[in-house]
Write an enzyme that holds these catalytic residues in place. Sequence first.
Site, PDB file in Angstrom:
ATOM      1  CG  LEU A  26     -42.482   9.348   7.724  1.00 35.53           C
ATOM      2  CD1 LEU A  26     -42.384  10.923   8.014  1.00 35.53           C
ATOM      3  CD2 LEU A  26     -41.889   8.691   6.687  1.00 35.53           C
ATOM      4  CG  HIS A  27     -44.556   9.122  14.141  1.00 37.50           C
ATOM      5  ND1 HIS A  27     -45.919   9.551  14.351  1.00 37.50           N
ATOM      6  CD2 HIS A  27     -43.890  10.217  14.442  1.00 37.50           C
ATOM      7  CE1 HIS A  27     -46.622  10.924  15.224  1.00 37.50           C
ATOM      8  NE2 HIS A  27     -45.219  11.158  14.807  1.00 37.50           N
ATOM      9  CB  ALA A  28     -47.855   4.938  13.484  1.00 35.87           C
TER      10      ALA A  28
END
Length: 100
Positions: A24-26
């Site tokens: 769950l990156h940016a």
Amino acid sequence: MTFRQKRAPVSAQRQVRITNKLGLHARPAAQFVKRARSFRSEIWVVKEGKRFSAASLIDVLRANLDCGATATLEAHGVDADEAIDELEKLLAEFREKDNS
């Protein structure tokens, strides 16, 4: 004259696994937070005993939801069940986008 029946607040929780390659990156975290904010319930991500607000991008990023991580989604409010269902589906959609 009709009256709308008030729905009583409920609590819901479900364990989820992050399966998209980059976690769950940016960008997906921002989509997750936007979806979480669309519900009236309070929603949290619980990982390793720590609670993070699902309505806060900073909190979601601080949860370090990397690929393979497990966390519990918790919600309390009138649409808690729906919120958990929708957020779990969204996490699955991120995985599908990785594979396309």
